[in-house]
Design an enzyme around this catalytic site. Structure first.
Site, mmCIF file in Angstrom:
data_model
loop_
_atom_site.group_PDB
_atom_site.id
_atom_site.type_symbol
_atom_site.label_atom_id
_atom_site.label_comp_id
_atom_site.label_asym_id
_atom_site.label_seq_id
_atom_site.Cartn_x
_atom_site.Cartn_y
_atom_site.Cartn_z
ATOM 1 N N LEU A 1 6.684 139.106 -24.811
ATOM 2 C CA LEU A 1 4.784 138.110 -24.333
ATOM 3 C C LEU A 1 4.997 137.136 -23.451
ATOM 4 O O LEU A 1 6.182 136.849 -23.594
ATOM 5 C CB LEU A 1 4.850 138.205 -25.768
ATOM 6 C CG LEU A 1 4.343 139.047 -26.889
ATOM 7 C CD1 LEU A 1 3.486 138.752 -28.249
ATOM 8 C CD2 LEU A 1 3.206 140.844 -25.804
ATOM 9 N N ASP A 2 4.540 137.180 -22.319
ATOM 10 C CA ASP A 2 4.815 135.973 -21.967
ATOM 11 C C ASP A 2 4.503 134.746 -22.708
ATOM 12 O O ASP A 2 3.849 134.661 -24.033
ATOM 13 C CB ASP A 2 3.182 136.078 -20.704
ATOM 14 C CG ASP A 2 3.044 137.584 -20.693
ATOM 15 O OD1 ASP A 2 4.219 138.062 -19.716
ATOM 16 O OD2 ASP A 2 2.001 137.304 -19.115
ATOM 17 N N ARG A 3 4.603 133.477 -22.046
ATOM 18 C CA ARG A 3 4.602 131.854 -22.543
ATOM 19 C C ARG A 3 3.037 132.364 -23.551
ATOM 20 O O ARG A 3 3.678 131.689 -24.813
ATOM 21 C CB ARG A 3 5.061 130.941 -21.788
ATOM 22 C CG ARG A 3 4.872 129.462 -22.231
ATOM 23 C CD ARG A 3 5.105 128.513 -21.646
ATOM 24 N NE ARG A 3 5.497 127.194 -22.468
ATOM 25 C CZ ARG A 3 5.789 125.821 -21.824
ATOM 26 N NH1 ARG A 3 5.235 126.218 -19.957
ATOM 27 N NH2 ARG A 3 5.085 125.294 -22.261
ATOM 28 N N ARG B 1 -3.064 141.330 -17.573
ATOM 29 C CA ARG B 1 -3.389 140.496 -16.860
ATOM 30 C C ARG B 1 -4.215 141.015 -15.519
ATOM 31 O O ARG B 1 -5.116 140.925 -14.628
ATOM 32 C CB ARG B 1 -2.696 139.259 -16.467
ATOM 33 C CG ARG B 1 -2.712 138.943 -17.796
ATOM 34 C CD ARG B 1 -1.186 137.282 -18.055
ATOM 35 N NE ARG B 1 -1.324 136.414 -17.610
ATOM 36 C CZ ARG B 1 -1.148 134.933 -17.274
ATOM 37 N NH1 ARG B 1 0.527 135.462 -17.614
ATOM 38 N NH2 ARG B 1 -0.975 134.255 -16.586
#
Length: 334
Positions: free
Chosen positions: A132-134, A240
């Site tokens: 997962l992105d930060r 995104r």
């Protein structure tokens, strides 16, 4: 045989598509002249020269003994084979340049020890099955051995590991459901960003979405839509990039978003949360079904919009009660 087939058979060229890229980039010469046609038929007396890209050096921050950092983990399921946890915003999944310590990988090493984590992704990414992105929060998987890690990655590859995300986007999404299928590659203009691309190097990305609720516009914004996204592939920044691609960027997204801080509901990160995960356990066969409420910052932003909710879909009426919202007016009568 074709030139791209011949180049693709050489050690150091991983595939025919990689060979085609070398040809298109002008890195292949036939009989002393650059050749830009991958379909060219080669002959036995042709002299073929090419420049192979240098292999990337191992990053200097990778250590064979990843440090254990005592970061608390919000574990939702754990047995001798795997872990399902809820990752908080701000936690990087594994060491990278600028984030050598205090990552999820370091926390996993502290929790079970490096010897009890799968290392198929490399010793700097122990246990990591998908990322997962930060600043994306929510459910994700970790594996305790190589076989389980491989099996879980195969479930993702054959699209039987069901991952669903909640996101809030700008504007009114017209259709209640949709599928976005594109290639995604690193942006040529900004190496920090990904972009929809038809380039040969782009990787296929498939996202389906379903509208949960629509929120009326007011002066200063264009309204919002609460959406559930279902990932069929796992490309970097996939949701995104895809939501921006259809004209509805994610609220609060610092890379792909738009608008003022007020328009972004004063969020310090993208409104994106991995809320549901389901799969058949690769060892026991048990059906694992887990959900995760929205964290406080996302729930608060959504609660602030409750009085503007214009429409809730049947899927929204099913899901929204499980998101941990305080304001029940987000569920108007059908």
């Amino acid at each position: 045989m074709r030139l791209d087939s011949l180049i693709g058979s050489i050690d150091g060229v991983p595939s025919r598509s990689a060979a085609a890229r070398l040809i298109e980039e002008g890195s292949v010469f036939v009989n002393g002249s650059p050749c830009d046609s991958k379909r060219r038929l080669v002959r036995s007396d042709d002299l073929i020269e090419l420049s192979l890209p240098q292999p990337r050096p191992e990053p200097s921050f990778v250590s064979s003994a990843l440090e254990a950092d005592p970061i608390p983990l919000d574990i939702r399921f754990e047995d001798e084979y795997l872990i399902v946890l809820s990752k908080p915003r701000g936690l990087v999944c594994h060491p990278a340049r600028g984030h050598e310590r205090n990552t999820l990988a370091n926390a996993l090493v502290h929790h079970v020890g490096i010897e009890h984590l799968g290392t198929l992704q490399g010793e700097d990414r122990p246990g990591i099955v998908h990322r997962l992105d930060r600043d994306t929060s929510g459910l994700m998987l970790a594996a305790k051995d190589d076989d389980t890690q491989r099996d879980l990655q195969n479930l993702i590859r054959i699209r039987t590991l069901d991952r669903r995300y909640i996101t809030l986007v700008h504007g009114g999404v017209a259709a209640d459901t949709g599928t976005i299928t594109t290639g995604i590659a690193r942006s040529l203009r900004d190496r920090q960003r990904m972009a929809v691309s038809a380039d040969l190097r782009a990787r296929q990305a498939i996202t389906t979405y379903e509208v949960l609720a629509r929120i009326d516009s007011r002066r200063g914004d264009e309204g919002y839509t609460l959406v559930e996204c279902h990932l069929f592939t796992g490309r970097t920044h996939q949701i995104r990039v895809h939501m921006r691609h259809i004209g509805h960027s994610i609220v609060g997204d610092p890379l792909y978003g738009k608008g003022s801080q007020e328009m972004n509901l004063d969020l310090a990160r993208q409104f994106l949360h991995s809320w549901s995960i389901r799969f058949d356990h690769p060892r026991t066969g048990e059906a694992i079904v887990l959900t995760d409420e929205l964290p406080w910052d996302l729930a608060g932003a959504l609660d602030a919009l409750a009085d503007r909710c214009a429409h809730t879909t049947p899927r929204g009426r099913e899901i929204i009660p499980h998101l941990g919202l305080f304001d029940t007016s987000f569920l108007p009568l059908p």
